[in-house]
Design a protein around this motif. Structure first.
Motif, PDB file in Angstrom:
ATOM      1  N   ARG A 113       0.363  -9.426  -2.750  1.00 36.68           N
ATOM      2  CA  ARG A 113       0.502 -11.628  -2.614  1.00 36.68           C
ATOM      3  C   ARG A 113       0.490 -12.535  -1.007  1.00 36.68           C
ATOM      4  NH1 ARG A 113       7.075 -11.341  -5.699  1.00 36.68           N
ATOM      5  NH2 ARG A 113       6.230 -10.851  -7.722  1.00 36.68           N
ATOM      6  N   ASP A 114       1.094 -11.830   0.213  1.00 29.63           N
ATOM      7  CA  ASP A 114       0.083 -12.702   0.752  1.00 29.63           C
ATOM      8  C   ASP A 114      -1.281 -12.500   1.037  1.00 29.63           C
ATOM      9  OD1 ASP A 114       2.814 -12.650   1.951  1.00 29.63           O
ATOM     10  OD2 ASP A 114       2.512 -11.460   3.519  1.00 29.63           O
ATOM     11  N   ALA A 115      -2.007 -11.656   0.584  1.00 33.20           N
ATOM     12  CA  ALA A 115      -3.384 -11.546   0.885  1.00 33.20           C
ATOM     13  C   ALA A 115      -4.060 -12.961  -0.495  1.00 33.20           C
ATOM     14  CB  ALA A 115      -3.727 -10.239   0.156  1.00 33.20           C
ATOM     15  N   ALA A 116      -2.934 -12.444  -1.457  1.00 30.42           N
ATOM     16  CA  ALA A 116      -4.353 -13.205  -2.619  1.00 30.42           C
ATOM     17  C   ALA A 116      -3.018 -15.059  -2.400  1.00 30.42           C
ATOM     18  CB  ALA A 116      -3.115 -13.107  -3.513  1.00 30.42           C
ATOM     19  N   ALA A 117      -2.018 -15.155  -1.232  1.00 31.14           N
ATOM     20  CA  ALA A 117      -1.601 -16.968  -0.543  1.00 31.14           C
ATOM     21  C   ALA A 117      -2.923 -17.349  -0.184  1.00 31.14           C
ATOM     22  CB  ALA A 117      -0.889 -16.746  -0.267  1.00 31.14           C
ATOM     23  N   ASN A 118      -3.271 -16.199   1.268  1.00 31.10           N
ATOM     24  CA  ASN A 118      -4.316 -16.297   1.653  1.00 31.10           C
ATOM     25  C   ASN A 118      -6.208 -16.100   1.605  1.00 31.10           C
ATOM     26  OD1 ASN A 118      -2.735 -16.979   4.003  1.00 31.10           O
ATOM     27  ND2 ASN A 118      -2.916 -14.958   3.836  1.00 31.10           N
ATOM     28  N   GLY A 119      -6.351 -16.498   0.202  1.00 27.93           N
ATOM     29  CA  GLY A 119      -7.439 -16.664  -0.679  1.00 27.93           C
ATOM     30  C   GLY A 119      -8.453 -15.477  -0.029  1.00 27.93           C
ATOM     31  N   MET A 120      -6.878 -14.137   0.173  1.00 32.24           N
ATOM     32  CA  MET A 120      -8.291 -12.631   0.015  1.00 32.24           C
ATOM     33  C   MET A 120      -7.879 -12.142  -1.016  1.00 32.24           C
ATOM     34  SD  MET A 120      -7.936 -11.822   4.224  1.00 32.24           S
ATOM     35  CE  MET A 120      -5.337 -11.445   4.099  1.00 32.24           C
ATOM     36  N   PRO A 121      -9.227 -11.460  -1.897  1.00 29.75           N
ATOM     37  CA  PRO A 121      -8.364 -10.655  -2.788  1.00 29.75           C
ATOM     38  C   PRO A 121      -8.579  -9.737  -2.515  1.00 29.75           C
ATOM     39  CG  PRO A 121     -11.464 -10.700  -2.373  1.00 29.75           C
ATOM     40  CD  PRO A 121     -10.880 -12.187  -1.411  1.00 29.75           C
ATOM     41  N   PRO A 122      -8.151  -8.622  -2.735  1.00 29.02           N
ATOM     42  CA  PRO A 122      -7.215  -6.932  -3.253  1.00 29.02           C
ATOM     43  C   PRO A 122      -8.561  -6.099  -3.077  1.00 29.02           C
ATOM     44  CG  PRO A 122      -6.545  -8.076  -5.355  1.00 29.02           C
ATOM     45  CD  PRO A 122      -6.986  -9.626  -4.306  1.00 29.02           C
ATOM     46  N   ASP A 123      -8.165  -5.201  -2.392  1.00 29.66           N
ATOM     47  CA  ASP A 123      -9.076  -4.208  -1.681  1.00 29.66           C
ATOM     48  C   ASP A 123      -9.709  -4.162  -2.708  1.00 29.66           C
ATOM     49  OD1 ASP A 123      -8.855  -4.619   0.851  1.00 29.66           O
ATOM     50  OD2 ASP A 123      -7.637  -3.696   1.510  1.00 29.66           O
ATOM     51  N   ASN A 124      -8.691  -2.924  -3.851  1.00 31.78           N
ATOM     52  CA  ASN A 124      -9.227  -2.521  -4.952  1.00 31.78           C
ATOM     53  C   ASN A 124      -7.972  -3.076  -5.787  1.00 31.78           C
ATOM     54  OD1 ASN A 124      -8.587  -0.785  -6.792  1.00 31.78           O
ATOM     55  ND2 ASN A 124      -8.764   1.072  -5.844  1.00 31.78           N
ATOM     56  N   SER A 125      -8.235  -3.874  -6.634  1.00 30.86           N
ATOM     57  CA  SER A 125      -8.235  -4.793  -7.680  1.00 30.86           C
ATOM     58  C   SER A 125      -7.059  -3.671  -9.189  1.00 30.86           C
ATOM     59  CB  SER A 125      -9.137  -5.286  -8.450  1.00 30.86           C
ATOM     60  OG  SER A 125     -10.117  -5.105  -9.812  1.00 30.86           O
ATOM     61  N   GLU A 126      -8.085  -2.414  -9.123  1.00 27.00           N
ATOM     62  CA  GLU A 126      -6.820  -2.042 -10.491  1.00 27.00           C
ATOM     63  C   GLU A 126      -5.751  -1.221  -9.311  1.00 27.00           C
ATOM     64  OE1 GLU A 126      -8.331   2.696 -12.022  1.00 27.00           O
ATOM     65  OE2 GLU A 126      -9.932   1.324 -12.534  1.00 27.00           O
ATOM     66  N   ARG A 127      -5.707  -0.848  -7.818  1.00 27.99           N
ATOM     67  CA  ARG A 127      -4.916  -0.039  -7.209  1.00 27.99           C
ATOM     68  C   ARG A 127      -3.948  -1.559  -7.223  1.00 27.99           C
ATOM     69  NH1 ARG A 127      -1.894   4.041  -5.853  1.00 27.99           N
ATOM     70  NH2 ARG A 127      -0.837   3.324  -3.971  1.00 27.99           N
ATOM     71  N   ALA A 128      -4.152  -2.952  -7.139  1.00 30.73           N
ATOM     72  CA  ALA A 128      -3.967  -3.965  -7.689  1.00 30.73           C
ATOM     73  C   ALA A 128      -2.621  -4.043  -8.571  1.00 30.73           C
ATOM     74  CB  ALA A 128      -3.949  -5.271  -6.493  1.00 30.73           C
ATOM     75  N   ALA A 129      -2.961  -4.481  -9.423  1.00 29.33           N
ATOM     76  CA  ALA A 129      -3.040  -4.382 -10.522  1.00 29.33           C
ATOM     77  C   ALA A 129      -1.528  -3.429 -11.144  1.00 29.33           C
ATOM     78  CB  ALA A 129      -3.638  -4.360 -11.345  1.00 29.33           C
ATOM     79  N   ALA A 130      -1.983  -1.808 -10.671  1.00 30.65           N
ATOM     80  CA  ALA A 130      -0.576  -0.781 -10.679  1.00 30.65           C
ATOM     81  C   ALA A 130       0.686  -1.216 -10.509  1.00 30.65           C
ATOM     82  CB  ALA A 130      -1.451   0.442 -10.668  1.00 30.65           C
TER      83      ALA A 130
END
Length: 145
Positions: A113-130
């Motif tokens: 959530r912090d990364a998204a709030a700072n405009g940074m995409p998650p390193d691994n979007s599949e893992r983030a979704a999990a």
């Protein structure tokens, strides 16, 4: 010490089975209670370090992290590898999900959530979704996962 219990799970109704108590009479310790009176209590048993390592490795592995519930086959394999019984195994996982897994999921969700709030995409979007799905299953989020 052995206790007799009526079996309700997986065995014929009304059949008796023997189950070992979690504690032996020899494990009782005397302590002084808050009122100054000696109190007999049971000592706390810890699993062998090797067993804990095996269980933690399973719990925290990429394969099981987002769904930390061992199947019947996983349980049999873990019991054989660790030398502990089914009741101890289930108790360990119940406690580990609350004490180890849930705080890790919460931390990873907050980091995402912090990364998204700072405009940074998650390193691994599949893992983030999990992680989001696991956090929802753990009751850490509201609404759709």
């Amino acid at each position: 010490m052995r206790d007799r219990h009526l079996a309700n799970e997986g065995e014929g109704e009304g059949e008796e089975r023997e189950e070992e108590d979690d504690y032996d009479d020899d494990d009782e310790e005397e302590t002084i209670g808050p009122d100054g009176i000696k109190v007999k209590g049971r000592s706390r048993r810890e699993l062998p370090a090797r067993a804990v390592t095996i269980l933690k490795n399973w719990l925290l592995s990429d394969e099981h992290f987002t769904h930390p519930y061992p199947t019947t086959a996983d349980q049999a394999q873990l019991m054989a590898a660790t030398g502990i019984g089914k009741k101890q195994l289930k108790n360990w996982f119940t406690n580990a999900r609350r004490r180890i897994w849930k705080p890790l999921i919460k931390k990873q969700l907050e980091e995402a959530r912090d990364a998204a709030a700072n405009g940074m995409p998650p390193d691994n979007s599949e893992r983030a979704a999990a992680i989001v799905h696991a956090a929802h299953a753990a009751g850490l989020t509201r609404g759709d996962p």
